[in-house]
Scaffold this active site. Structure first.
Site: not given
Ligand code: GGG
Length: 326
Positions: A120, A167, A199, A223, A227
């Site tokens: 970001y 990750k 994941d 983010d 969601d």
């Protein structure tokens, strides 16, 4: 003296749910004063800039900011606004409520999302007509600051510890730095910190969200995963958030502008109103914050409900029901 709250509705349903949250705040016995400011697609069309300097300055100097939603101009609005308030963490609770049809009714998670860097960071470049690049910056400083906050957060909230989602089997340097920095701070504070690949987290949280509580993650992962968790609890209309810095903060529903329903007066105001409850807690109006949460929870359980939750009530009807229950 009244505390100053800057209200930036933004675009789309932000213009419907933000006034709902302000209405709830106005109906409480709290000493707040509201100052409306513009940002987003509409103001960009009329002035050429999505985030007027005045809005940035107001957010930077106010006691807190209440933000609605942003669509196409997300990078020009919400990222600088988060920076204006100096926020280094985005707190995103994702909780299933009685009475709401949820895929996973036992879900009770809090994402602590790094809020200043990672992908970001805005380091995107178009090199040629065919090639674009993104430089991802991860610093030990930002990761440790988030971890310090996470340690305090779990201690204050009575949690056993937290989970680091990363990750680092692939992004060894960046996510590796993030994981090690957060683990180091947790060890210094004797806070239990386990870790999970992002994941694997996505699968495991869908199958059994009760395995997790507080989840500390890099910016984009926070983010996306929050969601995903919204999908487990009944939708994005239920997730509030707080962007917190050392001296200032900005509160916003996790959802965006929802262009498919914008302007119809049917958006779920719960996420915006729960964000207002987080604002109240931040300003140390704990009793008022609890009253708002309870009124929202009762309304989710007993109705009226907006269409996203299977009802047919308008934003105004749900807001009025919440105000009546305060
Ligand atoms: N109310 C938050 C909002 O406008 N969300 C849309 C969005 O694109 N958010 C990206 C982010 O939260 O980082």
């Amino acid at each position: 003296m009244n505390q100053e709250i800057v209200v930036v509705p933004g675009d789309g349903i932000g213009r419907e749910v933000t006034p709902a949250a302000v209405e709830v705040l106005r109906s409480l016995d709290v000493e707040l004063e509201f100052l409306e400011a513009e940002a987003g697609d509409a103001v960009k069309e009329s002035t050429g800039t999505a985030l007027p300097e005045e809005t940035y300055d107001l957010a930077a100097s106010a006691d807190a900011t209440l933000f609605g939603a942003t669509g196409e101009t997300a990078a020009d609005v919400i990222l600088p606004l988060r920076e204006a308030v100096g926020s280094f963490v985005n707190i995103r609770p994702a909780k299933a409520y009685p009475g709401v049809d949820a895929l996973q009714p036992e879900t009770d998670l809090v994402f602590l999302r790094e809020n200043t860097e990672g992908v970001y960071g805005g380091n995107e470049h178009r090199l040629t007509e065919d090639v674009s690049t993104l430089t991802r910056v991860v610093t030990g400083t930002a990761s440790r600051r988030l971890a310090e906050f996470a340690c305090e957060y779990v201690a204050d909230g009575g949690y056993d510890g937290f989970t680091i989602a990363h990750k680092d089997n692939v992004m060894r340097e960046t996510d590796g730095r993030f994981r090690k920095a957060v683990e180091g701070v947790a060890a210094d504070h004797a806070v239990e910190a386990d870790d999970v690949l992002i994941d694997a987290f996505a699968t495991r949280v869908c199958l059994d969200p009760t395995q997790f509580g507080v989840v500390v993650c890099p910016n984009l992962a926070g983010d996306v995963l929050s969601d995903l968790a919204a999908g487990l609890v009944g939708g994005l209309g239920l997730l509030p958030s707080a962007n917190v810095g050392p001296n200032n903060a900005l509160f916003e529903p996790v959802h965006g502008t929802a262009p498919d329903i914008a302007g119809e007066g049917v958006a779920n105001p719960s996420a915006a109103i729960l964000s207002a409850a987080m604002l109240l807690e931040y300003l140390e109006y704990d009793v008022a914050a609890d009253r708002v949460r309870t009124a929202v929870e009762t309304t989710l359980e007993e109705g009226p409900r907006t269409a996203d939750l299977g009802g047919n009530a308008s934003t105004d009807e749900v807001t009025q029901a919440i105000v009546d229950r305060l």
